[in-house]
Design a protein around this motif. Structure first.
Motif, PDB file in Angstrom:
ATOM      1  N   LEU A   1      54.970  12.069 -40.945  1.00 42.81           N
ATOM      2  CA  LEU A   1      55.442  13.183 -40.092  1.00 42.81           C
ATOM      3  C   LEU A   1      54.157  13.832 -39.253  1.00 42.81           C
ATOM      4  O   LEU A   1      54.311  14.821 -38.539  1.00 42.81           O
ATOM      5  N   LEU A   2      52.941  13.701 -39.688  1.00 43.31           N
ATOM      6  CA  LEU A   2      52.009  14.197 -39.172  1.00 43.31           C
ATOM      7  C   LEU A   2      51.694  13.875 -37.746  1.00 43.31           C
ATOM      8  O   LEU A   2      51.210  15.026 -36.948  1.00 43.31           O
ATOM      9  N   PRO A   3      52.013  12.828 -36.932  1.00 46.22           N
ATOM     10  CA  PRO A   3      51.922  12.814 -35.666  1.00 46.22           C
ATOM     11  C   PRO A   3      52.877  13.648 -34.970  1.00 46.22           C
ATOM     12  O   PRO A   3      52.513  13.837 -33.876  1.00 46.22           O
ATOM     13  N   TRP A   4      53.901  14.078 -35.485  1.00 41.85           N
ATOM     14  CA  TRP A   4      54.862  15.043 -34.639  1.00 41.85           C
ATOM     15  C   TRP A   4      54.546  16.311 -35.186  1.00 41.85           C
ATOM     16  O   TRP A   4      55.380  17.100 -34.683  1.00 41.85           O
ATOM     17  N   LYS A   5      53.431  16.627 -36.006  1.00 47.53           N
ATOM     18  CA  LYS A   5      53.229  18.213 -35.995  1.00 47.53           C
ATOM     19  C   LYS A   5      54.215  18.693 -36.751  1.00 47.53           C
ATOM     20  O   LYS A   5      54.409  20.004 -36.642  1.00 47.53           O
ATOM     21  N   ILE A   6      54.671  18.211 -37.960  1.00 50.19           N
ATOM     22  CA  ILE A   6      55.543  18.558 -38.805  1.00 50.19           C
ATOM     23  C   ILE A   6      54.823  18.497 -40.122  1.00 50.19           C
ATOM     24  O   ILE A   6      54.431  17.509 -40.549  1.00 50.19           O
ATOM     25  N   ASP A   7      55.081  19.791 -40.743  1.00 48.79           N
ATOM     26  CA  ASP A   7      54.279  20.156 -42.012  1.00 48.79           C
ATOM     27  C   ASP A   7      55.396  19.973 -43.228  1.00 48.79           C
ATOM     28  O   ASP A   7      56.490  20.302 -43.174  1.00 48.79           O
ATOM     29  N   VAL A   8      54.750  19.392 -44.270  1.00 46.40           N
ATOM     30  CA  VAL A   8      55.703  19.262 -45.541  1.00 46.40           C
ATOM     31  C   VAL A   8      55.083  20.506 -46.472  1.00 46.40           C
ATOM     32  O   VAL A   8      54.052  20.421 -46.933  1.00 46.40           O
ATOM     33  N   GLU A   9      56.083  21.437 -46.704  1.00 45.73           N
ATOM     34  CA  GLU A   9      55.747  22.914 -47.598  1.00 45.73           C
ATOM     35  C   GLU A   9      56.596  23.246 -48.915  1.00 45.73           C
ATOM     36  O   GLU A   9      57.832  21.887 -48.657  1.00 45.73           O
ATOM     37  N   ASN A  10      56.275  23.801 -49.497  1.00 45.39           N
ATOM     38  CA  ASN A  10      57.144  24.185 -50.614  1.00 45.39           C
ATOM     39  C   ASN A  10      57.597  23.021 -51.450  1.00 45.39           C
ATOM     40  O   ASN A  10      58.774  22.945 -51.836  1.00 45.39           O
ATOM     41  N   VAL A  11      56.825  22.070 -51.958  1.00 42.81           N
ATOM     42  CA  VAL A  11      57.157  20.642 -52.476  1.00 42.81           C
ATOM     43  C   VAL A  11      57.231  21.027 -54.046  1.00 42.81           C
ATOM     44  O   VAL A  11      56.383  22.022 -54.767  1.00 42.81           O
ATOM     45  N   ASN A  12      58.420  20.615 -54.652  1.00 41.23           N
ATOM     46  CA  ASN A  12      58.448  21.170 -55.994  1.00 41.23           C
ATOM     47  C   ASN A  12      59.397  19.966 -56.758  1.00 41.23           C
ATOM     48  O   ASN A  12      60.212  19.346 -56.547  1.00 41.23           O
ATOM     49  N   LEU A  13      58.576  19.479 -57.718  1.00 44.60           N
ATOM     50  CA  LEU A  13      59.198  18.367 -58.704  1.00 44.60           C
ATOM     51  C   LEU A  13      59.685  19.030 -59.858  1.00 44.60           C
ATOM     52  O   LEU A  13      58.828  19.828 -60.566  1.00 44.60           O
ATOM     53  N   THR A  14      60.723  18.729 -60.241  1.00 41.31           N
ATOM     54  CA  THR A  14      61.628  19.126 -61.363  1.00 41.31           C
ATOM     55  C   THR A  14      62.281  17.720 -62.203  1.00 41.31           C
ATOM     56  O   THR A  14      62.770  17.054 -61.518  1.00 41.31           O
ATOM     57  N   GLU A  15      61.732  17.886 -63.510  1.00 42.24           N
ATOM     58  CA  GLU A  15      62.367  16.624 -64.281  1.00 42.24           C
ATOM     59  C   GLU A  15      63.797  16.890 -64.466  1.00 42.24           C
ATOM     60  O   GLU A  15      64.437  17.813 -64.999  1.00 42.24           O
ATOM     61  N   GLN A  16      64.685  15.748 -63.875  1.00 40.59           N
ATOM     62  CA  GLN A  16      66.014  15.961 -64.031  1.00 40.59           C
ATOM     63  C   GLN A  16      66.822  14.768 -63.957  1.00 40.59           C
ATOM     64  O   GLN A  16      66.272  13.920 -63.238  1.00 40.59           O
ATOM     65  N   GLN A  17      67.884  14.519 -64.682  1.00 39.73           N
ATOM     66  CA  GLN A  17      68.658  13.245 -64.636  1.00 39.73           C
ATOM     67  C   GLN A  17      69.199  13.008 -63.063  1.00 39.73           C
ATOM     68  O   GLN A  17      69.649  14.075 -62.710  1.00 39.73           O
ATOM     69  N   GLY A  18      69.547  11.845 -62.845  1.00 36.91           N
ATOM     70  CA  GLY A  18      69.861  11.605 -61.406  1.00 36.91           C
ATOM     71  C   GLY A  18      71.261  10.969 -61.581  1.00 36.91           C
ATOM     72  O   GLY A  18      71.811  11.160 -62.720  1.00 36.91           O
ATOM     73  N   ARG A  19      71.213  10.173 -60.685  1.00 33.32           N
ATOM     74  CA  ARG A  19      72.730   9.197 -60.887  1.00 33.32           C
ATOM     75  C   ARG A  19      72.667   8.231 -61.797  1.00 33.32           C
ATOM     76  O   ARG A  19      71.567   7.784 -62.237  1.00 33.32           O
ATOM     77  N   LEU A  20      73.924   8.113 -62.157  1.00 29.31           N
ATOM     78  CA  LEU A  20      73.910   6.862 -63.320  1.00 29.31           C
ATOM     79  C   LEU A  20      73.285   7.626 -64.689  1.00 29.31           C
ATOM     80  O   LEU A  20      73.092   6.872 -65.382  1.00 29.31           O
ATOM     81  N   LYS A  21      73.048   8.900 -64.603  1.00 25.44           N
ATOM     82  CA  LYS A  21      72.424   9.601 -65.759  1.00 25.44           C
ATOM     83  C   LYS A  21      71.106   8.920 -66.137  1.00 25.44           C
ATOM     84  O   LYS A  21      70.699   9.019 -67.468  1.00 25.44           O
ATOM     85  N   LEU A  22      70.273   8.548 -65.253  1.00 24.08           N
ATOM     86  CA  LEU A  22      68.970   8.067 -65.334  1.00 24.08           C
ATOM     87  C   LEU A  22      67.963   9.336 -65.248  1.00 24.08           C
ATOM     88  O   LEU A  22      68.145  10.241 -64.366  1.00 24.08           O
ATOM     89  N   ASN A  23      67.098   9.212 -66.055  1.00 22.17           N
ATOM     90  CA  ASN A  23      65.910  10.292 -66.182  1.00 22.17           C
ATOM     91  C   ASN A  23      65.117  10.036 -64.915  1.00 22.17           C
ATOM     92  O   ASN A  23      64.878   8.711 -64.600  1.00 22.17           O
ATOM     93  N   GLY A  24      64.767  10.998 -64.318  1.00 23.50           N
ATOM     94  CA  GLY A  24      63.704  11.020 -63.318  1.00 23.50           C
ATOM     95  C   GLY A  24      63.470  12.455 -62.776  1.00 23.50           C
ATOM     96  O   GLY A  24      63.423  13.357 -63.612  1.00 23.50           O
ATOM     97  N   TYR A  25      62.913  12.494 -61.528  1.00 26.73           N
ATOM     98  CA  TYR A  25      62.518  13.679 -61.119  1.00 26.73           C
ATOM     99  C   TYR A  25      63.108  14.229 -59.869  1.00 26.73           C
ATOM    100  O   TYR A  25      63.360  13.403 -58.650  1.00 26.73           O
ATOM    101  N   LEU A  26      63.572  15.272 -59.706  1.00 28.03           N
ATOM    102  CA  LEU A  26      63.935  16.103 -58.513  1.00 28.03           C
ATOM    103  C   LEU A  26      63.109  16.576 -57.573  1.00 28.03           C
ATOM    104  O   LEU A  26      62.182  17.314 -58.025  1.00 28.03           O
TER     105      LEU A  26
END
Length: 590
Positions: free
Chosen positions: A536-561
């Protein structure tokens, strides 16, 4: 307020109010409430008390009158403790001295007479007057006290140093209760003659050739005794204005333009006031040892110091008044008239000549009456020094100033009316001009409103054109680029859960997307975020407020939100960026 109501409140114009007239002879207290209407008096209420303590008697009389409906609070008192005399002073009535000097002169002259009169109220006379002793018993007690032996039939020795009451008690003539009552009554008739409250009244402004001074009519009473009476009335919320002599006030009922002799009789005492050449020529008081009122009158009449052929006016309160009138007329050989007369006695049956004269003097019914009272507030000052006179003069001046002010205000009101008429006409013209101007203003405001509406419509159309010509294509290209970036960055370990767009707000002019994804591992989540930033850098779009949280996802698999925010910072056209990104450096399509 009406003018008549105002006059009734002024001192010299008040002609309708009530007054309590009290009279005591030391044996009882009588109270009569009279009202004045013009130059006449009317009887309202009557009360009487024979209680031995005269303070309690005052309370009893006032309570009876209050129960009868009397609501006023002014009173006068006729008291035998007041001495009235005709004295000679070296003071010209036309040139009066200061009040303190006059008081000292009157005190000096009248003190011996007051002292002589106070001796008449001895304990023996009081016991005889109350009926507790006969005249013979009183003489016997007196003889015993003087050491002239013992009374017949008794074993009592000579009492040289005993007082009269104790001797009468020892002789068994009276009881202790009777003695105490007599002493209590005596306290209200005798006082300290060293402290006197005096009043005086000039009788003649001409000095005789052989006279040592000018004749003045004077009255006096003991100050402690006066204060005691004032306090007794004050406790009943009644103001005692003046104290008059018991006998001698009936002279106010006599015509002052002719010679006359006024005599009043009560309890063996007789007071004579002689009017000669328009002024008081003599004042005499006699105390008779007998109870015959005729004897007291004759002793007084024959002591007149000048030849008196004037009619006699007799004041005697009792059923035998007509009989005494006839006997006295026969004895002195002149006409004797009763005061008050028959008509007045019919209207005011409960008033003695002294009470009626004092009431007329206190209420101002008679002018220049030869009646000398003792005001409780001190001697009456000359008219030009009296508070009521000054108040009346001040009221007159105030009314005059009010009249001038009212006249001035009336003239000013006329002038103001003329100015008001002119101002009203000018205001009318001005209002018409204002209406015309307002009509023009309204037309201009209408045109301005039309122009503003047209301007708003133009802006709305421009905004729509801008949206369809610039913002909508720019947004479409931006969304395409976003999805293209996601397509290139999302791997098998990453799943996109949610994409939500947010628009510019008043608090934040930024726009973009809130993105929620889930990764199997933290390495996959970090690679996804990093790859997305690069894409997204060529389109001058910044990625902000990144937040990683350990949490179960689909099919009750362990992962990160993964939660992040895609913010579009640049305000330039996205189309140019997309075109630059869609074509290579050599101009070929990617």
């Amino acid at each position: 307020m009406k003018f008549s109501d105002l006059c009734n409140k002024l001192p010299f114009f008040n002609n309708a109010y009530s007054l309590l007239v009290c009279e005591t002879d030391g044996l009882s207290l009588r109270g009569v409430v009279v009202s004045r209407a013009g130059l006449s008096l009317g009887l309202l209420h009557v009360a009487e008390s024979s209680l031995p303590d005269l303070e309690t008697a005052v309370e009893d009389v006032v309570a009876q009158l209050r129960a009868s409906g009397w609501k006023d609070s002014r009173a006068i008192l006729l008291n035998p403790a007041v001495t009235q005399a005709l004295i000679t002073l070296p003071v010209d009535p036309k040139v009066p001295r200061e009040e303190s000097q006059m008081h000292d002169l009157v005190h000096w002259e009248i003190e011996p007479q007051l002292l002589q009169q106070s001796t008449q109220w001895s304990l023996g006379r009081m016991l005889v007057a109350l009926g507790y002793l006969t005249q013979e018993q009183a003489q016997a007690v007196h003889d015993t006290q003087q050491g002239r032996g013992k009374p017949p039939g008794t074993t009592v020795e000579v009492y040289a140093y005993k007082i009269f009451g104790d001797i009468a008690l020892d002789l068994g003539y009276i009881t202790r209760t009777q003695l105490d009552e007599s002493l209590l009554r005596q306290e209200w008739l005798k006082g300290d003659v060293e402290q006197l409250s005096c009043n005086w009244l000039a009788q003649s402004s001409a000095k005789a050739d052989d006279a040592a001074g000018f004749e003045w009519m004077a009255s006096a009473i003991s100050v402690p005794l006066q204060m005691r009476w004032v306090a007794a009335f004050s406790r009943q919320s009644v103001k005692l204005q003046s104290i008059y002599p018991l006998l001698g006030c009936g002279v106010a009922l006599l015509p002052t333009d002719t010679d006359a002799v006024a005599m009043e009789v009560s309890n063996g005492a007789s007071t004579l006031v002689g009017i000669h050449q328009g002024s008081v020529a003599t004042i005499q008081t006699q105390f008779s040892e007998t109870s015959d009122p005729l004897q007291a009158c004759l002793e007084n009449y024959h002591a007149i110091p000048y030849t008196a052929n004037a009619p006699v006016y007799l004041g005697y309160f009792g059923e035998a008044a007509s009989e005494l009138q006839t006997r006295l007329s026969s004895a002195v050989g002149v006409d004797v008239h009763l005061i008050p007369d028959a008509d007045t006695c019919e209207q005011l049956p409960q008033m003695t000549a002294g009470m009626l004269g004092a009431a007329m003097h206190a209420l101002g019914v008679v002018a220049h009456a030869p009646c000398c009272d003792v005001p409780t507030a001190g001697p009456r000052k000359p008219w030009f020094k009296r508070v009521e006179v000054r108040a009346t003069i001040f009221a007159g001046i105030l009314l005059f100033l009010i009249l001038i002010a009212e006249t001035t205000l009336f003239v000013r009101q006329i002038q103001i009316g003329e100015v008001y008429a002119r101002v009203t006409a000018d205001e009318k013209k001005l209002n018409e001009a204002v209406k015309e101007a307002q009509a023009v203003i309204d037309r201009v405001n209408g045109q301005k409103a039309q122009l503003l509406a047209q301007q708003n419509e133009r802006l709305r159309l421009e905004a729509r054109l801008r949206f369809f010509a610039e913002e909508l294509p720019d947004r479409a290209v931006f969304v395409q680029a976003l999805f293209a970036a996601l397509e290139n960055t999302v791997t098998e370990s990453v799943v996109i859960d949610h994409i939500e767009e947010f628009s510019p707000q008043a608090t934040s002019p930024e726009s973009g997307f809130n993105l929620t994804a889930w990764a199997l591992s933290d390495e996959a989540a970090v690679r996804f975020v990093k790859s997305l930033k690069e894409a997204l850098l060529p389109w001058k779009i910044d990625v902000e407020n990144v937040n990683l949280t350990e949490q179960q996802g689909r099919l009750k698999l362990n992962g990160y939100l993964v939660r992040l925010r895609l913010v579009k910072k640049a305000q330039a056209s996205v189309l140019n960026s997309l075109k630059a990104g869609a074509t290579g450096k050599d101009g070929s399509a990617q």
